[in-house]
Design an enzyme around this catalytic site. Structure first.
Site, PDB file in Angstrom:
ATOM      1  N   CYS A 130      21.715  -1.812   4.940  1.00 21.88           N
ATOM      2  CA  CYS A 130      22.908  -2.144   5.722  1.00 21.88           C
ATOM      3  C   CYS A 130      22.354  -2.759   7.005  1.00 21.88           C
ATOM      4  O   CYS A 130      21.387  -3.508   6.952  1.00 21.88           O
ATOM      5  CB  CYS A 130      23.774  -0.912   5.952  1.00 21.88           C
ATOM      6  SG  CYS A 130      22.857   0.540   6.516  1.00 21.88           S
ATOM      7  N   THR A 131      22.923  -2.474   8.157  1.00 26.05           N
ATOM      8  CA  THR A 131      22.371  -3.038   9.390  1.00 26.05           C
ATOM      9  C   THR A 131      21.068  -2.349   9.780  1.00 26.05           C
ATOM     10  O   THR A 131      20.055  -2.995  10.044  1.00 26.05           O
ATOM     11  CB  THR A 131      23.389  -2.929  10.535  1.00 26.05           C
ATOM     12  OG1 THR A 131      24.607  -3.570  10.147  1.00 26.05           O
ATOM     13  CG2 THR A 131      22.857  -3.629  11.784  1.00 26.05           C
ATOM     14  N   HIS A 132      21.097  -1.015   9.785  1.00 28.02           N
ATOM     15  CA  HIS A 132      19.913  -0.252  10.163  1.00 28.02           C
ATOM     16  C   HIS A 132      19.187   0.330   8.951  1.00 28.02           C
ATOM     17  O   HIS A 132      18.140   0.959   9.114  1.00 28.02           O
ATOM     18  CB  HIS A 132      20.300   0.888  11.111  1.00 28.02           C
ATOM     19  CG  HIS A 132      20.983   0.418  12.352  1.00 28.02           C
ATOM     20  ND1 HIS A 132      22.069   1.075  12.899  1.00 28.02           N
ATOM     21  CD2 HIS A 132      20.762  -0.664  13.150  1.00 28.02           C
ATOM     22  CE1 HIS A 132      22.476   0.425  13.987  1.00 28.02           C
ATOM     23  NE2 HIS A 132      21.701  -0.630  14.156  1.00 28.02           N
ATOM     24  N   GLY A 133      19.754   0.152   7.771  1.00 30.05           N
ATOM     25  CA  GLY A 133      19.144   0.728   6.574  1.00 30.05           C
ATOM     26  C   GLY A 133      19.167   2.236   6.586  1.00 30.05           C
ATOM     27  O   GLY A 133      18.247   2.881   6.079  1.00 30.05           O
ATOM     28  N   LEU A 134      20.231   2.809   7.137  1.00 30.00           N
ATOM     29  CA  LEU A 134      20.233   4.254   7.340  1.00 30.00           C
ATOM     30  C   LEU A 134      21.510   4.926   6.843  1.00 30.00           C
ATOM     31  O   LEU A 134      21.475   5.655   5.853  1.00 30.00           O
ATOM     32  CB  LEU A 134      20.008   4.560   8.819  1.00 30.00           C
ATOM     33  CG  LEU A 134      19.780   6.024   9.178  1.00 30.00           C
ATOM     34  CD1 LEU A 134      18.573   6.584   8.442  1.00 30.00           C
ATOM     35  CD2 LEU A 134      19.593   6.180  10.685  1.00 30.00           C
ATOM     36  N   ASN A 135      22.637   4.680   7.491  1.00 34.01           N
ATOM     37  CA  ASN A 135      23.830   5.467   7.193  1.00 34.01           C
ATOM     38  C   ASN A 135      24.550   5.019   5.918  1.00 34.01           C
ATOM     39  O   ASN A 135      24.653   5.785   4.958  1.00 34.01           O
ATOM     40  CB  ASN A 135      24.766   5.441   8.404  1.00 34.01           C
ATOM     41  CG  ASN A 135      24.186   6.194   9.583  1.00 34.01           C
ATOM     42  OD1 ASN A 135      23.892   7.377   9.496  1.00 34.01           O
ATOM     43  ND2 ASN A 135      23.988   5.503  10.692  1.00 34.01           N
ATOM     44  N   ARG A 136      25.043   3.797   5.876  1.00 28.93           N
ATOM     45  CA  ARG A 136      25.661   3.316   4.639  1.00 28.93           C
ATOM     46  C   ARG A 136      24.655   3.298   3.500  1.00 28.93           C
ATOM     47  O   ARG A 136      24.968   3.683   2.368  1.00 28.93           O
ATOM     48  CB  ARG A 136      26.237   1.915   4.854  1.00 28.93           C
ATOM     49  CG  ARG A 136      27.538   1.875   5.614  1.00 28.93           C
ATOM     50  CD  ARG A 136      27.910   0.460   6.031  1.00 28.93           C
ATOM     51  NE  ARG A 136      27.086  -0.023   7.134  1.00 28.93           N
ATOM     52  CZ  ARG A 136      27.203  -1.229   7.678  1.00 28.93           C
ATOM     53  NH1 ARG A 136      28.100  -2.080   7.197  1.00 28.93           N
ATOM     54  NH2 ARG A 136      26.438  -1.591   8.691  1.00 28.93           N
TER      55      ARG A 136
END
Length: 321
Positions: free
Chosen positions: A151-157
């Protein structure tokens, strides 16, 4: 004399300055907190997953220090340093401004699933993700290529959907899936609503749901077929619950909905040859949709086909949603 006249001229200059609208960010601004996260995690043992933050194309580099740059080329170099090979990228960002499909090697499959941040992905998004993963694994069972998710940070989604797959499809305990993702990503999932949903949500068997679910897939083509399209941006506000792109099938389709009639031409069976045709409606407003290799739609009652031999799908889905 009014105290504001002497220092600021006529009028309340200080008040006007306070009310000035915030300066708009350009299309080349770096995503918020993007620099705070490691570019690439490690392969999750026992799986094909590897998570990373969104790579940024060259136009962003002017606003980054050399050591902060992370381009699509850097992504592949870092994965090769781990002696791994990337086979599929699943892009969960809700924009297409960060990089273009042309920045990726032709050997890499790419699927875009528009996923809104901060909120729990809906069932359609989860279903699309599961289908994309299962299709890739089916076609790549004789190799060890990885599925890269960002995703944007590769973390939450990213963490939520990977863990959702491991819990629902692979039968992993929620806490084990979350711990495995956190340790391999190098950062912990931050959003408490994601964690609570993963821990509390009951795994559902998709028995006797062939009508609402397979109708959206039985006429769709290979979700990892490489396709370029000719989308142009449309300055319209996206629907509130819009998710995912639309898959361009490998046969001739006629698809009409009340809001957006369009047709798709027959694509060459040679994956190195791309033809252009009319294309599906775009995702979020104000973005450039001219470069897209895959489109995915798993929504029920969307596809109708003419002169198309349907692929085999089971009467009901044995795996979980």
């Amino acid at each position: 004399m009014n105290q504001h006249y002497g220092r600021h001229g006529r009028g309340r200059g200080r008040d006007f300055a306070a009310c000035a609208p915030p300066k708009k960010k350009g299309r080349n601004h770096i995503p918020e907190r993007w620099k705070d996260y490691l570019p690439v995690g490690q392969r999750m043992p026992g799986t094909r997953f590897i998570a990373f933050k969104v790579p940024l194309q060259k136009k962003f580099e002017a606003k980054l220090m050399p050591e902060e740059c992370f381009s699509p080329l850097d992504l592949f170099n870092k994965i090769q340093e781990q002696n791994e090979e990337l086979g599929l990228i699943i892009d969960l960002t809700y924009t297409q401004r960060y990089y273009k499909v042309e920045d990726l090697p032709e050997t890499i499959s790419y699927i875009k699933i528009f996923t809104v941040g901060h909120q729990i992905p809906d069932n359609d998004t989860i279903f699309q993700f599961k289908c994309a993963v299962k299709e890739f694994l089916k076609k790549n069972k004789n190799n060890d290529k990885l599925i890269g998710v960002h995703c944007t940070h590769g973390l939450n989604r990213t963490g939520y959907l990977i863990c959702r797959y491991l819990i629902d499809v692979e039968g992993m305990r929620p806490d084990d899936a979350i711990e495995l993702f956190n340790s391999c990503r190098g950062h912990c999932i931050e959003r408490q609503n994601y964690i609570e949903n993963l821990q509390k949500r009951h795994v559902r068997k998709n028995r006797n749901v062939s009508a609402p679910r397979t109708d959206g897939l039985e006429d769709s083509a290979d979700p990892t077929e490489q396709v370029y399209t000719n989308n142009k941006p449309v300055k319209k506000k996206p629907r509130k619950n819009r998710r995912g792109g639309h898959l361009a099938p490998s046969q001739h389709f006629q698809h009409q909905t009340q809001s957006s009639p369009y047709s798709l031409r027959k694509w060459s069976q040679n994956q190195s040859v791309y033809q252009r045709g009319l294309v599906p409606p775009p995702g979020p407003a104000g973005e450039d949709y001219s470069q897209r290799r895959f489109f995915w739609s798993a929504r029920p009652n969307k596809w109708t086909a003419e002169s198309y031999q349907r692929p085999f799908y089971p009467y009901y889905w044995e795996w979980n949603l």
